[in-house]
Design a protein around this motif. Structure first.
Motif, PDB file in Angstrom:
ATOM      1  N   LYS A 211       0.828  -1.201   0.000  1.00 55.19           N
ATOM      2  CA  LYS A 211       0.000   0.000   0.000  1.00 55.19           C
ATOM      3  C   LYS A 211       0.861   1.248   0.000  1.00 55.19           C
ATOM      4  N   SER A 212       0.661   2.108  -1.002  1.00 54.49           N
ATOM      5  CA  SER A 212       1.308   3.415  -1.020  1.00 54.49           C
ATOM      6  C   SER A 212       0.238   4.473  -0.828  1.00 54.49           C
ATOM      7  N   TYR A 213       0.648   5.716  -0.716  1.00 56.15           N
ATOM      8  CA  TYR A 213      -0.339   6.770  -0.495  1.00 56.15           C
ATOM      9  C   TYR A 213      -1.183   7.050  -1.737  1.00 56.15           C
ATOM     10  N   LEU A 214      -0.812   6.452  -2.876  1.00 54.81           N
ATOM     11  CA  LEU A 214      -1.589   6.650  -4.100  1.00 54.81           C
ATOM     12  C   LEU A 214      -2.233   5.360  -4.611  1.00 54.81           C
ATOM     13  N   GLY A 215      -2.177   4.308  -3.804  1.00 60.14           N
ATOM     14  CA  GLY A 215      -2.843   3.089  -4.234  1.00 60.14           C
ATOM     15  C   GLY A 215      -2.058   1.834  -3.893  1.00 60.14           C
ATOM     16  N   GLN A 216      -2.519   0.717  -4.442  1.00 66.95           N
ATOM     17  CA  GLN A 216      -1.935  -0.590  -4.174  1.00 66.95           C
ATOM     18  C   GLN A 216      -0.989  -0.994  -5.307  1.00 66.95           C
ATOM     19  N   LEU A 217       0.204  -1.464  -4.942  1.00 68.98           N
ATOM     20  CA  LEU A 217       1.209  -1.902  -5.908  1.00 68.98           C
ATOM     21  C   LEU A 217       1.480  -3.379  -5.676  1.00 68.98           C
ATOM     22  N   TYR A 218       1.472  -4.179  -6.741  1.00 64.19           N
ATOM     23  CA  TYR A 218       1.725  -5.612  -6.589  1.00 64.19           C
ATOM     24  C   TYR A 218       3.180  -5.929  -6.918  1.00 64.19           C
ATOM     25  N   ASN A 219       3.871  -6.583  -5.979  1.00 65.13           N
ATOM     26  CA  ASN A 219       5.278  -6.955  -6.121  1.00 65.13           C
ATOM     27  C   ASN A 219       6.140  -5.791  -6.641  1.00 65.13           C
ATOM     28  N   PRO A 220       6.077  -4.631  -5.989  1.00 63.43           N
ATOM     29  CA  PRO A 220       6.829  -3.486  -6.508  1.00 63.43           C
ATOM     30  C   PRO A 220       8.341  -3.658  -6.395  1.00 63.43           C
ATOM     31  N   ILE A 221       9.034  -3.194  -7.426  1.00 62.23           N
ATOM     32  CA  ILE A 221      10.497  -3.115  -7.439  1.00 62.23           C
ATOM     33  C   ILE A 221      10.828  -1.646  -7.724  1.00 62.23           C
ATOM     34  N   PHE A 222      11.319  -0.933  -6.720  1.00 57.84           N
ATOM     35  CA  PHE A 222      11.546   0.499  -6.842  1.00 57.84           C
ATOM     36  C   PHE A 222      12.894   0.783  -7.511  1.00 57.84           C
ATOM     37  N   PHE A 223      12.918   1.869  -8.306  1.00 56.66           N
ATOM     38  CA  PHE A 223      14.165   2.204  -8.993  1.00 56.66           C
ATOM     39  C   PHE A 223      14.446   3.708  -9.024  1.00 56.66           C
ATOM     40  N   ASN A 224      13.483   4.530  -8.638  1.00 56.38           N
ATOM     41  CA  ASN A 224      13.679   5.982  -8.633  1.00 56.38           C
ATOM     42  C   ASN A 224      12.816   6.577  -7.535  1.00 56.38           C
ATOM     43  N   GLY A 226      10.138   6.840  -5.082  1.00 56.38           N
ATOM     44  CA  GLY A 226       8.898   6.098  -4.922  1.00 56.38           C
ATOM     45  C   GLY A 226       8.345   5.541  -6.212  1.00 56.38           C
ATOM     46  N   ILE A 227       9.116   5.596  -7.287  1.00 60.23           N
ATOM     47  CA  ILE A 227       8.681   5.070  -8.589  1.00 60.23           C
ATOM     48  C   ILE A 227       9.173   3.640  -8.736  1.00 60.23           C
ATOM     49  N   ALA A 228       8.265   2.760  -9.141  1.00 62.98           N
ATOM     50  CA  ALA A 228       8.571   1.330  -9.170  1.00 62.98           C
ATOM     51  C   ALA A 228       7.978   0.657 -10.399  1.00 62.98           C
ATOM     52  N   PHE A 229       8.526  -0.492 -10.713  1.00 58.33           N
ATOM     53  CA  PHE A 229       7.833  -1.460 -11.572  1.00 58.33           C
ATOM     54  C   PHE A 229       6.857  -2.185 -10.657  1.00 58.33           C
ATOM     55  N   HIS A 230       5.621  -2.343 -11.063  1.00 59.15           N
ATOM     56  CA  HIS A 230       4.699  -3.094 -10.219  1.00 59.15           C
ATOM     57  C   HIS A 230       3.525  -3.612 -11.039  1.00 59.15           C
ATOM     58  N   GLY A 231       2.938  -4.680 -10.545  1.00 66.52           N
ATOM     59  CA  GLY A 231       1.753  -5.225 -11.181  1.00 66.52           C
ATOM     60  C   GLY A 231       0.538  -4.374 -10.876  1.00 66.52           C
ATOM     61  N   ARG A 246       3.538   0.486 -14.683  1.00 68.96           N
ATOM     62  CA  ARG A 246       2.613  -0.628 -14.455  1.00 68.96           C
ATOM     63  C   ARG A 246       2.943  -1.791 -15.376  1.00 68.96           C
ATOM     64  N   LEU A 247       2.784  -2.997 -14.825  1.00 62.77           N
ATOM     65  CA  LEU A 247       3.009  -4.226 -15.571  1.00 62.77           C
ATOM     66  C   LEU A 247       1.782  -5.123 -15.445  1.00 62.77           C
ATOM     67  N   PRO A 248       1.531  -5.980 -16.436  1.00 63.20           N
ATOM     68  CA  PRO A 248       0.477  -6.993 -16.270  1.00 63.20           C
ATOM     69  C   PRO A 248       0.782  -7.850 -15.046  1.00 63.20           C
ATOM     70  N   MET A 249      -0.238  -8.319 -14.385  1.00 62.72           N
ATOM     71  CA  MET A 249      -0.062  -9.055 -13.137  1.00 62.72           C
ATOM     72  C   MET A 249       0.823 -10.286 -13.301  1.00 62.72           C
ATOM     73  N   HIS A 250       0.656 -11.016 -14.401  1.00 59.31           N
ATOM     74  CA  HIS A 250       1.450 -12.237 -14.559  1.00 59.31           C
ATOM     75  C   HIS A 250       2.924 -11.920 -14.789  1.00 59.31           C
ATOM     76  N   VAL A 251       3.229 -10.751 -15.346  1.00 60.13           N
ATOM     77  CA  VAL A 251       4.626 -10.340 -15.507  1.00 60.13           C
ATOM     78  C   VAL A 251       5.203  -9.937 -14.152  1.00 60.13           C
ATOM     79  N   ALA A 252       4.427  -9.180 -13.380  1.00 62.35           N
ATOM     80  CA  ALA A 252       4.880  -8.777 -12.056  1.00 62.35           C
ATOM     81  C   ALA A 252       5.086  -9.979 -11.136  1.00 62.35           C
ATOM     82  N   GLU A 253       4.414 -11.070 -11.444  1.00 58.11           N
ATOM     83  CA  GLU A 253       4.574 -12.291 -10.640  1.00 58.11           C
ATOM     84  C   GLU A 253       5.963 -12.883 -10.819  1.00 58.11           C
TER      85      GLU A 253
END
Length: 273
Positions: A211-224, A226-231, A246-253
């Protein structure tokens, strides 16, 4: 393009396949994408050595027009081919669902086609003679991530070869102000929803929903920051996020198992609506 012509093109594309060995890891560059998108050949001193040459069987498209929801052998051929080229179609089960659609979109965008859910002649022809993703950082590290904001695709390179290509949706560029409960109190957050271009590295991550202050991120990987790759449950064709990729859920898995910490991330381009 006739079947004979397609076979000839496919044979030319696959004739140069090689087996590479690097640091004990064997990589088979058996697809056109893997061959043409890899970094320039590395000498034996660099730890990569060409071991043997192998000719792969040419891919000949079935040519059947497929629409979202289709089932059967032709869909399984499509899924298998996309997986061979590094696109993630989800389970290879002969069912054309959302995961396969996101892989089709990514492939179409890389190959200069307008993304659509229909797989017809132009997409099948491209699958027979595919283009490699455009290399954004020619002198980048062999293992890195490149985010093409113009095309809305992410490419993961491992050992200089394409490992994964995914459809994405980055920052919308639209200013926002939203109220959310954060740290126990109601707060207002404003920004311009940009995914900044630049050179970064993967940092911290979380498993499952975060949970972030702007919503739910699935399996986030942060790189900048609070900016992340996430499902995300919604990954549209146009940029739509607050700034994350944003990534498709199966990719974020599967991405956390492929992408470590400290890996370079290069973000380039600008999406034109």
């Amino acid at each position: 393009m006739g079947v004979g012509q397609r076979q000839g093109v496919a044979a030319l594309m696959t004739a140069g396949a090689v087996l590479l060995s690097s640091a004990g890891v064997t990589l088979f560059a058996g697809t056109a994408a893997a061959q043409t998108s890899a970094a320039p050949p590395v000498t034996a001193a660099g730890g990569v050595t060409a071991v043997t040459a192998t000719a792969a069987a040419p891919f000949v498209a079935p040519g059947k027009t497929l629409k979202l929801g289709a089932k059967g052998a032709a869909v399984k051929v499509l899924q298998t081919r996309l997986a061979e080229l590094g696109y993630a179609p989800g389970r290879i089960d002969g069912r054309y669902g959302g995961a396969t659609l996101s892989a089709v979109w990514a492939f179409q965008k890389v190959n200069g086609l307008s993304p659509t859910s229909t797989v017809a002649r132009r997409t099948w022809d491209a699958l027979e003679a595919p283009l490699a993703p455009k290399v954004l950082v020619p002198n980048g590290k062999p293992t890195r991530v490149e985010v093409n904001l113009a095309k809305q695709v992410m490419v993961l390179y491992v050992g200089g070869a394409v490992k994964l290509v995914s459809h994405t949706s980055s920052g919308s560029g639209i200013a926002y102000c939203e109220t959310a409960t954060w740290e126990g109190r109601s707060q207002r957050f404003c920004g311009d929803a940009r995914t900044p271009t630049g050179d970064y590295k993967t940092t911290w991550r979380r498993d499952g929903w975060h949970k972030s202050y702007l919503g739910q991120l699935y399996n986030p990987i942060f790189f900048n920051g609070g900016i992340a790759f996430h499902g995300a449950l919604s990954v549209p064709l146009a940029p739509a996020s607050h700034g994350c990729v944003r990534l498709p859920m199966h990719v974020a898995e599967v991405l956390p198992g492929l992408l470590g910490t400290g890996v370079p991330v290069h973000v380039r381009g600008r999406f034109v609506r």
